[in-house]
Design a protein around this motif. Structure first.
Motif, PDB file in Angstrom:
ATOM      1  N   ILE A  92       1.096  -1.111   0.095  1.00 17.50           N
ATOM      2  CA  ILE A  92       0.346   0.190   0.155  1.00 17.50           C
ATOM      3  C   ILE A  92       0.900   1.167  -0.337  1.00 17.50           C
ATOM      4  CG2 ILE A  92      -2.115  -1.097   1.076  1.00 17.50           C
ATOM      5  CD1 ILE A  92      -1.073   0.403   3.806  1.00 17.50           C
ATOM      6  N   GLY A  93       1.710   0.968   0.123  1.00 17.10           N
ATOM      7  CA  GLY A  93       2.664   1.664   0.342  1.00 17.10           C
ATOM      8  C   GLY A  93       4.390   1.814   0.742  1.00 17.10           C
ATOM      9  N   LYS A  94       5.158   3.064   0.233  1.00 17.37           N
ATOM     10  CA  LYS A  94       6.790   2.699   0.693  1.00 17.37           C
ATOM     11  C   LYS A  94       7.317   3.809   2.212  1.00 17.37           C
ATOM     12  CE  LYS A  94       9.364   1.658  -2.631  1.00 17.37           C
ATOM     13  NZ  LYS A  94      10.067   2.117  -3.371  1.00 17.37           N
ATOM     14  N   MET A  95       7.690   3.000   2.875  1.00 18.93           N
ATOM     15  CA  MET A  95       8.444   4.093   3.862  1.00 18.93           C
ATOM     16  C   MET A  95       9.927   3.902   4.285  1.00 18.93           C
ATOM     17  SD  MET A  95       7.351   4.358   7.672  1.00 18.93           S
ATOM     18  CE  MET A  95       8.067   5.450   8.698  1.00 18.93           C
ATOM     19  N   VAL A  96      10.869   4.686   3.945  1.00 17.42           N
ATOM     20  CA  VAL A  96      11.988   4.442   4.664  1.00 17.42           C
ATOM     21  C   VAL A  96      12.004   5.604   6.077  1.00 17.42           C
ATOM     22  CG1 VAL A  96      13.726   6.405   4.638  1.00 17.42           C
ATOM     23  CG2 VAL A  96      13.421   5.541   2.973  1.00 17.42           C
ATOM     24  N   VAL A  97      12.791   4.443   7.441  1.00 18.63           N
ATOM     25  CA  VAL A  97      12.164   4.976   8.104  1.00 18.63           C
ATOM     26  C   VAL A  97      14.192   5.576   9.119  1.00 18.63           C
ATOM     27  CG1 VAL A  97      12.352   2.726   9.094  1.00 18.63           C
ATOM     28  CG2 VAL A  97      11.629   4.780  10.722  1.00 18.63           C
ATOM     29  N   GLY A  98      14.585   5.736   9.848  1.00 17.96           N
ATOM     30  CA  GLY A  98      15.845   6.179  10.122  1.00 17.96           C
ATOM     31  C   GLY A  98      15.892   6.450  11.923  1.00 17.96           C
ATOM     32  N   THR A  99      16.761   6.184  12.797  1.00 19.11           N
ATOM     33  CA  THR A  99      17.222   7.355  13.516  1.00 19.11           C
ATOM     34  C   THR A  99      18.253   8.185  13.484  1.00 19.11           C
ATOM     35  OG1 THR A  99      16.682   5.368  15.542  1.00 19.11           O
ATOM     36  CG2 THR A  99      18.081   7.097  15.564  1.00 19.11           C
ATOM     37  N   GLU A 117      12.224   6.819  -3.324  1.00 17.22           N
ATOM     38  CA  GLU A 117      11.029   7.183  -3.662  1.00 17.22           C
ATOM     39  C   GLU A 117       9.493   7.769  -2.112  1.00 17.22           C
ATOM     40  OE1 GLU A 117       9.645   7.350  -7.251  1.00 17.22           O
ATOM     41  OE2 GLU A 117      11.480   8.761  -8.275  1.00 17.22           O
ATOM     42  N   PRO A 118      10.080   7.094  -1.479  1.00 18.16           N
ATOM     43  CA  PRO A 118       9.136   6.998  -0.310  1.00 18.16           C
ATOM     44  C   PRO A 118       7.536   7.860   0.028  1.00 18.16           C
ATOM     45  CG  PRO A 118      11.169   7.811   0.849  1.00 18.16           C
ATOM     46  CD  PRO A 118      11.029   8.090  -0.548  1.00 18.16           C
ATOM     47  N   ASP A 119       6.248   7.056   0.203  1.00 19.99           N
ATOM     48  CA  ASP A 119       5.250   7.778   0.682  1.00 19.99           C
ATOM     49  C   ASP A 119       5.633   8.601   1.755  1.00 19.99           C
ATOM     50  OD1 ASP A 119       4.309   7.026  -1.652  1.00 19.99           O
ATOM     51  OD2 ASP A 119       4.315   5.388  -0.905  1.00 19.99           O
ATOM     52  N   ILE A 120       6.409   8.186   2.738  1.00 20.13           N
ATOM     53  CA  ILE A 120       6.889   8.746   4.253  1.00 20.13           C
ATOM     54  C   ILE A 120       8.233   8.533   4.509  1.00 20.13           C
ATOM     55  CG2 ILE A 120       5.953   7.710   6.698  1.00 20.13           C
ATOM     56  CD1 ILE A 120       3.616   6.404   5.421  1.00 20.13           C
ATOM     57  N   LEU A 121       8.725   9.214   5.191  1.00 17.92           N
ATOM     58  CA  LEU A 121       9.783   9.416   5.746  1.00 17.92           C
ATOM     59  C   LEU A 121       9.703   9.836   7.168  1.00 17.92           C
ATOM     60  CD1 LEU A 121      13.043   9.792   5.477  1.00 17.92           C
ATOM     61  CD2 LEU A 121      12.270  12.130   5.518  1.00 17.92           C
ATOM     62  N   GLY A 122      10.310   8.635   8.345  1.00 18.38           N
ATOM     63  CA  GLY A 122      10.452   8.671   9.296  1.00 18.38           C
ATOM     64  C   GLY A 122      11.205   8.718  10.089  1.00 18.38           C
ATOM     65  N   MET A 123      11.518   9.445  11.137  1.00 16.02           N
ATOM     66  CA  MET A 123      13.022  10.108  11.837  1.00 16.02           C
ATOM     67  C   MET A 123      12.703  10.288  13.118  1.00 16.02           C
ATOM     68  SD  MET A 123      13.525  13.272   9.312  1.00 16.02           S
ATOM     69  CE  MET A 123      15.278  13.077   9.724  1.00 16.02           C
ATOM     70  N   SER A 124      13.116   9.069  13.669  1.00 19.32           N
ATOM     71  CA  SER A 124      13.384   8.446  15.460  1.00 19.32           C
ATOM     72  C   SER A 124      14.021   9.710  16.289  1.00 19.32           C
ATOM     73  CB  SER A 124      12.914   7.260  15.509  1.00 19.32           C
ATOM     74  OG  SER A 124      13.511   6.887  16.849  1.00 19.32           O
ATOM     75  N   ALA A 125      13.937  10.542  17.905  1.00 16.37           N
ATOM     76  CA  ALA A 125      14.637  10.954  17.776  1.00 16.37           C
ATOM     77  C   ALA A 125      14.736  11.371  19.641  1.00 16.37           C
ATOM     78  CB  ALA A 125      15.208  12.851  17.920  1.00 16.37           C
ATOM     79  N   ALA A 126      15.266  10.181  20.009  1.00 17.67           N
ATOM     80  CA  ALA A 126      15.076  10.307  21.585  1.00 17.67           C
ATOM     81  C   ALA A 126      15.047  11.041  22.788  1.00 17.67           C
ATOM     82  CB  ALA A 126      15.762   9.335  21.918  1.00 17.67           C
ATOM     83  N   ASP A 157       5.514  12.723   2.957  1.00 15.59           N
ATOM     84  CA  ASP A 157       4.820  12.950   4.513  1.00 15.59           C
ATOM     85  C   ASP A 157       5.736  12.590   5.158  1.00 15.59           C
ATOM     86  OD1 ASP A 157       3.315  12.844   6.728  1.00 15.59           O
ATOM     87  OD2 ASP A 157       1.884  10.877   6.191  1.00 15.59           O
ATOM     88  N   LEU A 158       6.048  13.913   6.187  1.00 14.42           N
ATOM     89  CA  LEU A 158       6.993  13.373   7.148  1.00 14.42           C
ATOM     90  C   LEU A 158       6.116  12.970   8.699  1.00 14.42           C
ATOM     91  CD1 LEU A 158       8.167  14.667   5.096  1.00 14.42           C
ATOM     92  CD2 LEU A 158      10.007  15.981   6.595  1.00 14.42           C
ATOM     93  N   ARG A 159       7.114  12.214   9.159  1.00  8.39           N
ATOM     94  CA  ARG A 159       6.353  11.534  11.058  1.00  8.39           C
ATOM     95  C   ARG A 159       7.613  11.266  11.353  1.00  8.39           C
ATOM     96  NH1 ARG A 159       0.834  11.620  11.121  1.00  8.39           N
ATOM     97  NH2 ARG A 159       0.166  11.595   8.628  1.00  8.39           N
ATOM     98  N   HIS A 160       7.318  11.891  12.780  1.00  8.21           N
ATOM     99  CA  HIS A 160       8.711  11.909  13.986  1.00  8.21           C
ATOM    100  C   HIS A 160       7.883  11.085  14.591  1.00  8.21           C
ATOM    101  CE1 HIS A 160      10.408  15.732  17.293  1.00  8.21           C
ATOM    102  NE2 HIS A 160      11.052  14.186  16.323  1.00  8.21           N
ATOM    103  N   GLY A 161       9.003  10.726  15.279  1.00 10.54           N
ATOM    104  CA  GLY A 161       8.294  10.238  16.311  1.00 10.54           C
ATOM    105  C   GLY A 161       9.970   9.660  17.419  1.00 10.54           C
ATOM    106  N   GLY A 162       9.044   9.539  18.265  1.00 12.03           N
ATOM    107  CA  GLY A 162      10.324   9.291  20.161  1.00 12.03           C
ATOM    108  C   GLY A 162       9.434  10.149  20.927  1.00 12.03           C
ATOM    109  N   ARG A 205       3.891  15.054  14.055  1.00 11.72           N
ATOM    110  CA  ARG A 205       4.523  13.554  15.194  1.00 11.72           C
ATOM    111  C   ARG A 205       3.269  12.425  15.286  1.00 11.72           C
ATOM    112  NH1 ARG A 205       3.857  18.541  18.265  1.00 11.72           N
ATOM    113  NH2 ARG A 205       1.098  18.104  19.104  1.00 11.72           N
ATOM    114  N   LEU A 206       3.898  10.705  15.610  1.00  9.66           N
ATOM    115  CA  LEU A 206       3.279   9.828  14.940  1.00  9.66           C
ATOM    116  C   LEU A 206       2.478   9.896  15.507  1.00  9.66           C
ATOM    117  CD1 LEU A 206       6.144   7.264  14.259  1.00  9.66           C
ATOM    118  CD2 LEU A 206       4.634   8.398  12.268  1.00  9.66           C
TER     119      LEU A 206
END
Length: 209
Positions: free
Chosen positions: A96-103, A147-156, A179-184, A200-201
């Protein structure tokens, strides 16, 4: 226990229960049993693994389960996904989509990021997990390559989130709108997310007065 003696419905219920309890040795046996009965990888993922993690998520939200129990459940799901992942690819299961995620750079925390990656994969996304300590250039290269639909970035921590590997910078330099998502933990900073163009996620809970 012989899983062959269970009905298909009971097999899925047992899979959900064992995933909830973090019994990672049992999940692969149940996945293989379901495959032998002619169940598709997608059916097993939806009816067994994802359904079980849904229950884990609800109980974690309600304070019944805590991080150690969630991690045990996630490891059990991972054991099942190791069998299903190549089969899903072979059968051409629709993504349904593609996501790149990293810390982000300067941060080595990855528990929450890995949980999100696993759940997104279970929900039908192709997930490219960049790992930890990722600078802006690494995010930008991944955006341009995948070419992701979502970019996820984690920061504690807040000072990690304020690093130049910030989502707004990576998203703008990475090409088209993402679509940028920021988690942590730092996702609770109301000043940080709007200024950097992130969402925020999940919303921060209101404190009861």
């Amino acid at each position: 226990m012989s899983y062959s003696e269970l009905s298909l419905e009971d097999l899925y219920l047992q899979m959900q229960d064992d995933l909830y309890d973090g019994l990672k040795e049992e999940i692969p046996l149940q996945v293989r049993e379901a495959l032998e009965r002619g169940q598709t990888p997608q059916e097993i993922l939806d009816e067994g693994l994802v359904a079980g993690m849904d229950i884990v998520g609800v109980d974690f939200r309600d304070g019944i389960l805590f991080v150690p129990e969630v991690l045990m459940a996630a490891n059990a799901m991972k054991a099942g996904m190791e069998i299903l992942r190549p089969l899903l690819t072979e059968t051409g299961a629709q993504r349904i989509g593609k996501m790149v995620v990293g810390t982000v750079k300067g941060d080595i925390h990855d528990i929450g990021k890995n949980l999100v990656a696993m759940m997104m994969e279970g929900a039908g996304f192709e997930v490219i997990n960049l790992g930890i300590n990722c600078d802006a250039d690494k995010f930008i290269a991944a955006i341009r390559e995948h070419e992701p639909d979502i970019l996820g970035m984690s920061a504690a921590h807040h000072h990690h989130a304020l690093h130049e590997s910030g989502g707004g910078y990576a998203g703008r330099r990475g090409a088209a709108r993402r679509d940028l998502r920021h988690g942590g933990r730092s996702a609770g900073d109301r000043k940080l997310c709007p200024r950097r163009g992130r969402r925020r996620l999940w919303p921060r809970r209101r404190r009861e007065r």
